[in-house]
Design a protein around this motif. Structure first.
Motif, mmCIF file in Angstrom:
data_model
loop_
_atom_site.group_PDB
_atom_site.id
_atom_site.type_symbol
_atom_site.label_atom_id
_atom_site.label_comp_id
_atom_site.label_asym_id
_atom_site.label_seq_id
_atom_site.Cartn_x
_atom_site.Cartn_y
_atom_site.Cartn_z
ATOM 1 N N GLY A 188 35.928 52.404 44.661
ATOM 2 C CA GLY A 188 37.084 52.147 43.808
ATOM 3 C C GLY A 188 36.635 51.587 42.482
ATOM 4 N N LYS A 189 37.614 51.255 41.638
ATOM 5 C CA LYS A 189 37.323 50.728 40.312
ATOM 6 C C LYS A 189 37.990 49.375 40.138
ATOM 7 N N VAL A 190 37.330 48.524 39.366
ATOM 8 C CA VAL A 190 37.911 47.244 38.982
ATOM 9 C C VAL A 190 37.532 46.996 37.534
ATOM 10 N N THR A 191 38.474 46.487 36.751
ATOM 11 C CA THR A 191 38.260 46.276 35.320
ATOM 12 C C THR A 191 38.146 44.793 35.013
ATOM 13 N N LEU A 192 37.041 44.426 34.351
ATOM 14 C CA LEU A 192 36.865 43.068 33.865
ATOM 15 C C LEU A 192 37.340 43.005 32.421
ATOM 16 N N LEU A 193 38.172 42.025 32.108
ATOM 17 C CA LEU A 193 38.669 41.845 30.755
ATOM 18 C C LEU A 193 37.855 40.796 30.028
ATOM 19 N N ARG A 194 38.008 40.781 28.713
ATOM 20 C CA ARG A 194 37.300 39.778 27.918
ATOM 21 C C ARG A 194 37.753 38.388 28.295
#
Length: 623
Positions: free
Chosen positions: A617-623
């Protein structure tokens, strides 16, 4: 549940799902469209008492679709100019409609309306209504659905006010605070005069214009703003809705959501449209990301004029919101003078087709036929509107694609300028299997606008993102339609809710409406015998600023190995393999690399390996 030919008047909730057993038509007839405007009861006149005296009058019109009364049948709202009242056509559920606009309080007699849109912006569980307008105030009207078949005009109280002609509207939660914000398109107005394109929902029944604060200000070097159709859609797969404006005279724009309430203008040599009008966003090539089509002008005679006439544009998403111009490779350039457009699977073969309306008040374009580009499943399309009886040649402006008779295939409603409409019934499209999905979310975004639904059936995975957006002065319903071809079961239905949570269903029977209610107890069937004993449940929260729980389910005891990889496939973090018992489990990733350094912002992949299977799967890290 026993299937019936018609759903009940009110769809019932059973745990996670509501199923209205809508049997697919086992039709042997050829696929075609039939004009049923008159027998369906949706005839009306559109026009102006003093004539077509301006460009805005020649452009305006439109229609919206939504289930305003919650009976499971899709209703239509249309604008009529000032030759008559606007109409709210209530779907009777028997193939006919009844105009109830006066009783509902939305007739708006004498208004030059444009671009109506249904969306539950106040989060009370029923579809509210926005109506744009031109030339005379108010240029927009906001109605609150009272839940009893009537609407109340709350425009003044809402704070949504503009002196600009308003052609199209789109709702979406751009700041992910749980309620629906509003984007508006204002063709032909002076720039730098409070443009008021983006309105933030304050959560208390009011909106605030935030163009400058959000960075949505660059609409090109021309002195006028020529925006035609706005859409909020996550084109770079980071969980945040981006903002796409199809605009005239080389001014189409994509703003990428920065995740902090602001947007950054996307710049690419691939964006080459010259006179964009209509807009549709969907995954036409089934590669898991959203592509963008804009209808433009193609003049078969190529006259010398100030207009550029090189046709439509199809922008194919290469992943992560990077686009290439795939117009000629796909074969969709030659569309005459295009307006509203929509990606829609009209023959239920699992591939999204493309339909757009046409017409303009110029000798070359007065009888332009509508275009139906049939998706060949290999990145190309074949135009066949005339072949299937859908080549209407009126002054098309708005387009609605919806299954008005709930027989399993998508019908077409065309809203014309200064002419009556056309309702095309799809005959034979439901010869293939299909699945329709509605979502019921918690919180203020009750229709789950922005949610993503992936359906795997027959060896193919299709993606839909729920939108309350604009085809140009018109919208499709906020529900997902999937053609399944010969597959009579969807192996997997995966729903990524707007907040990043994931729900999964398996072995879902085809040929029905499925409503997934998040407020009910989530019961996901275990894999059938012979299927993988490992199931991915997603990451939460996603996107995230500090870390996420990587979730999975096992049906048998097994050692489990988890890895986090960057976009290039390089390992970032590994978790030691150990035994897990049957059930749901999480592995916590704190957003750091193997050395303990915080990983940079971006999209990461995680792999879970167990029981002889590997899922990712995918996971997004934000600033």
């Amino acid at each position: 549940m026993e299937a019936s030919l018609r759903p009940p008047s009110s769809l019932r909730t059973l745990s996670l799902t509501v199923v209205a057993g809508l049997a697919a038509a086992s039709s042997a007839q050829a696929w075609s469209f039939t004009d049923v405007t008159v027998p369906a009861g949706v005839s009306y006149a559109h026009g102006y008492l003093t004539g077509l005296t301006s460009n805005p009058r020649q452009i305006a019109g439109g229609a919206a679709v939504g289930d305003y009364d919650g009976d499971g049948w899709l209703d239509l709202y249309v604008v009529a100019g000032d030759v008559g009242p606007n109409r709210l056509f209530r779907n009777r559920g028997d193939g006919t409609f009844q105009d109830v606009a006066p009783e509902a309080g939305v007739a708006l007699t004498g208004r030059l309306g444009c671009g109506p849109t249904f969306a539950d912006w106040d989060g009370d569980g029923d579809a509210d209504l926005f109506v744009g307008g031109i030339e005379t105030s108010p240029r927009c009207t906001l109605f609150r659905n009272e839940g009893d078949g009537t609407f109340t005009d709350v425009t003044t109280a809402s704070g949504v006010s503009t002196t600009h002609d308003t052609f199209s509207a789109s709702f979406g939660d751009y700041d992910r605070d749980g309620d629906l914000d509003l984007a508006l398109a204002h063709w032909g107005v002076q720039k730098f005069t409070s443009p008021q394109h983006l309105w933030r929902n304050n959560g208390d029944g009011t909106f605030t214009a935030v163009d400058a604060a959000a960075g949505v200000t660059d609409f090109g070097s021309l002195p006028l703003d020529f925006s035609f159709a706005a859409n909020l859609a996550d084109v770079n797969d980071d969980g945040w809705p981006d903002l796409l404006f199809a605009s005239d005279f080389n001014t189409s724009r994509i703003w990428i959501n920065d995740g902090d309430g602001t947007f950054s203008l996307y710049s690419s040599s691939a964006l080459t449209d010259e006179n964009a009008m209509g807009s549709t966003v969907a995954d036409y090539d089934n590669d898991g990301d959203l592509d963008w089509f804009v209808s433009c002008i193609w003049d078969p005679n190529q006259p010398t004029s100030r207009l550029l006439n090189t046709g439509n544009r199809l922008y194919r998403n290469l992943g992560g919101g990077t686009f290439e111009n795939a117009t000629d490779a796909a074969g969709v350039r030659f569309g005459y003078w295009g307006w509203a457009a929509s990606f829609v699977d009209l023959d239920n073969d699992g591939w999204l087709d493309l339909y757009h309306v046409n017409g303009w008040y110029h000798p070359t374009f007065t009888t332009d036929p509508c275009r139906l580009y049939h998706n060949n499943g290999d990145g190309t399309f074949t135009e066949l509107a005339a072949e299937v009886g859908a080549a209407h040649n009126g002054q098309g402006r708005g387009l609605v694609c919806f299954d008005y008779d709930r027989d399993g295939d998508q019908d077409l409603f065309l809203a014309n300028n200064s002419q009556g409409p056309v309702l095309y019934r799809n005959d034979g499209g439901a010869a293939h299997h299909w699945l329709d999905i509605r979502l019921r979310n918690t919180g203020a975004n009750r229709e789950a606008v922005g949610a993503r639904i992936r359906v795997t059936a027959g060896g193919m995975t299709q993606l839909r993102e729920l939108r309350a957006g604009s085809n140009f002065v018109s919208q499709d319903p906020c529900e997902a339609h999937f053609g399944l071809g010969s597959a009579d079961v969807a192996d997997r239905v995966e729903i990524t809710w707007p907040d990043g949570d994931v729900s999964v269903l398996t072995d879902v029977d085809a040929d029905r409406m499925l409503t997934v209610d998040r407020t009910a107890t989530t019961v996901t069937p275990l894999p059938a015998p012979g299927r993988s004993a490992l199931e991915l449940l997603g990451a939460a929260p996603n996107p995230t600023r500090s870390g996420a729980a990587l979730r999975f389910r096992l049906t048998a005891r097994s050692p489990v190995r988890v890895r986090v990889l960057n976009a290039a496939g390089q390992p970032v973090r590994s978790f030691s393999a150990r035994d897990f018992t049957p059930g749901e489990h999480t592995v916590a990733w704190d957003g750091r690399t193997e050395s303990g350094v915080r990983a940079g912002a971006g999209v990461y992949f995680y792999e879970v390996e167990a029981a002889g299977s590997r899922v990712s799967g995918k996971v997004t890290l934000l600033r």
